[in-house]
Design a protein around this motif. Sequence first.
Motif, PDB file in Angstrom:
ATOM      1  N   LEU A   1       0.866  -1.186   0.000  1.00 45.78           N
ATOM      2  CA  LEU A   1       0.000   0.000   0.000  1.00 45.78           C
ATOM      3  C   LEU A   1       0.899   1.232   0.000  1.00 45.78           C
ATOM      4  O   LEU A   1       1.371   1.677   1.049  1.00 45.78           O
ATOM      5  N   ASP A   2       1.151   1.749  -1.177  1.00 47.17           N
ATOM      6  CA  ASP A   2       1.989   2.942  -1.316  1.00 47.17           C
ATOM      7  C   ASP A   2       1.093   4.168  -1.223  1.00 47.17           C
ATOM      8  O   ASP A   2       0.133   4.307  -1.983  1.00 47.17           O
ATOM      9  N   GLY A   3       1.403   5.035  -0.283  1.00 48.35           N
ATOM     10  CA  GLY A   3       0.557   6.204  -0.068  1.00 48.35           C
ATOM     11  C   GLY A   3      -0.427   5.992   1.063  1.00 48.35           C
ATOM     12  O   GLY A   3      -1.608   6.336   0.947  1.00 48.35           O
ATOM     13  N   THR A   4       0.069   5.428   2.176  1.00 42.35           N
ATOM     14  CA  THR A   4      -0.818   5.188   3.315  1.00 42.35           C
ATOM     15  C   THR A   4      -1.426   6.489   3.837  1.00 42.35           C
ATOM     16  O   THR A   4      -2.586   6.523   4.256  1.00 42.35           O
ATOM     17  N   LYS A   5      -0.663   7.578   3.781  1.00 39.03           N
ATOM     18  CA  LYS A   5      -1.209   8.879   4.213  1.00 39.03           C
ATOM     19  C   LYS A   5      -2.372   9.298   3.324  1.00 39.03           C
ATOM     20  O   LYS A   5      -3.369   9.863   3.802  1.00 39.03           O
ATOM     21  N   GLU A   6      -2.266   9.018   2.019  1.00 41.75           N
ATOM     22  CA  GLU A   6      -3.363   9.353   1.106  1.00 41.75           C
ATOM     23  C   GLU A   6      -4.576   8.462   1.384  1.00 41.75           C
ATOM     24  O   GLU A   6      -5.735   8.900   1.287  1.00 41.75           O
ATOM     25  N   PHE A   7      -4.306   7.207   1.729  1.00 40.85           N
ATOM     26  CA  PHE A   7      -5.369   6.276   2.113  1.00 40.85           C
ATOM     27  C   PHE A   7      -6.108   6.811   3.336  1.00 40.85           C
ATOM     28  O   PHE A   7      -7.346   6.828   3.374  1.00 40.85           O
ATOM     29  N   LEU A   8      -5.349   7.270   4.329  1.00 44.15           N
ATOM     30  CA  LEU A   8      -5.964   7.785   5.550  1.00 44.15           C
ATOM     31  C   LEU A   8      -6.693   9.100   5.310  1.00 44.15           C
ATOM     32  O   LEU A   8      -7.708   9.386   5.958  1.00 44.15           O
ATOM     33  N   ASN A   9      -6.194   9.896   4.372  1.00 45.50           N
ATOM     34  CA  ASN A   9      -6.832  11.180   4.055  1.00 45.50           C
ATOM     35  C   ASN A   9      -8.003  11.038   3.094  1.00 45.50           C
ATOM     36  O   ASN A   9      -8.653  12.033   2.746  1.00 45.50           O
ATOM     37  N   LYS A  10      -8.245   9.820   2.631  1.00 46.26           N
ATOM     38  CA  LYS A  10      -9.397   9.513   1.774  1.00 46.26           C
ATOM     39  C   LYS A  10      -9.410  10.297   0.466  1.00 46.26           C
ATOM     40  O   LYS A  10     -10.475  10.740   0.007  1.00 46.26           O
ATOM     41  N   ASN A  11      -8.235  10.478  -0.156  1.00 45.86           N
ATOM     42  CA  ASN A  11      -8.227  11.171  -1.451  1.00 45.86           C
ATOM     43  C   ASN A  11      -8.027  10.222  -2.631  1.00 45.86           C
ATOM     44  O   ASN A  11      -7.982  10.660  -3.779  1.00 45.86           O
ATOM     45  N   GLY A  12      -7.882   8.934  -2.354  1.00 43.94           N
ATOM     46  CA  GLY A  12      -7.818   7.928  -3.418  1.00 43.94           C
ATOM     47  C   GLY A  12      -6.465   7.735  -4.062  1.00 43.94           C
ATOM     48  O   GLY A  12      -6.278   6.804  -4.847  1.00 43.94           O
TER      49      GLY A  12
END
Length: 250
Positions: free
Chosen positions: A85-96
């Motif tokens: 999962l590359d971009g875990t921060k983006e996952f948490l921020n819900k921006n896809g």
Amino acid sequence: MINKICNLAREAGAAIMDIYHSNKLLDISYKLDESPVTNADTVSNKIIKDGLFSISPNILVLSEEDLNNVTYDKFWNTYWLVDPLDGTKEFLNKNGEFTVNISLIEHGIPILGVVYAPYFNILYFAFAKQAWKINALGYKKKISVVQSNIPIYVVSRSHSNTKLYNFIKKEKKKYIIKNLGSSLKFCYVAEGKAQFYPRFGKTYIWDTAAGHAIVQAAGGSVVSYQTKKSLNYSLVSKRSLINPDFLVLS
């Protein structure tokens, strides 16, 4: 093999999206470098590792989530390199803007790369010096880099610094900057949506290898900022998991 790896990335992506859309609380922990890890990372990791072992039981796997028991030796000339999962921060921020990254490394060179963005249902993959994209409707097309008089620079949505913007201003009089998460930045260069991705700051080899394979197959390059040589992923010779500052060029 490439079709099997693409299907495996999609399977991991589907599991990630189940968690993404779930109303249950996320299980979040933090590594020593303060980067977040969720149960989506671990679920995706297990699916990919199990799948790779089934596809190629004799090839070692190095994943971001499994580094504690790695012993480097001659058997690492060929290995799978995975960021579940590359971009875990983006996952948490819900921006896809997160991806599943799988690459095959041979003597330090990424010869196969798959990047799947499950939120957008877009798949990029490269093998045998050809790069492809399958969009959300299932349409498959070959992709290649594109030049522009007013280049677009893709930069990390979560990591930026003064050195980065000074570099961009010095390089071009006219330019456009687009913020983007995960290895999608590599894919944007590969398909001609952007021309440059400069990165100054700490990244790991699993962050870049799959995207590197795709950019290279699309006619671009991924080089060290200092040496201008292609990034190398050999664990036999250098054994370092950290990349130097680098440039992705169309």
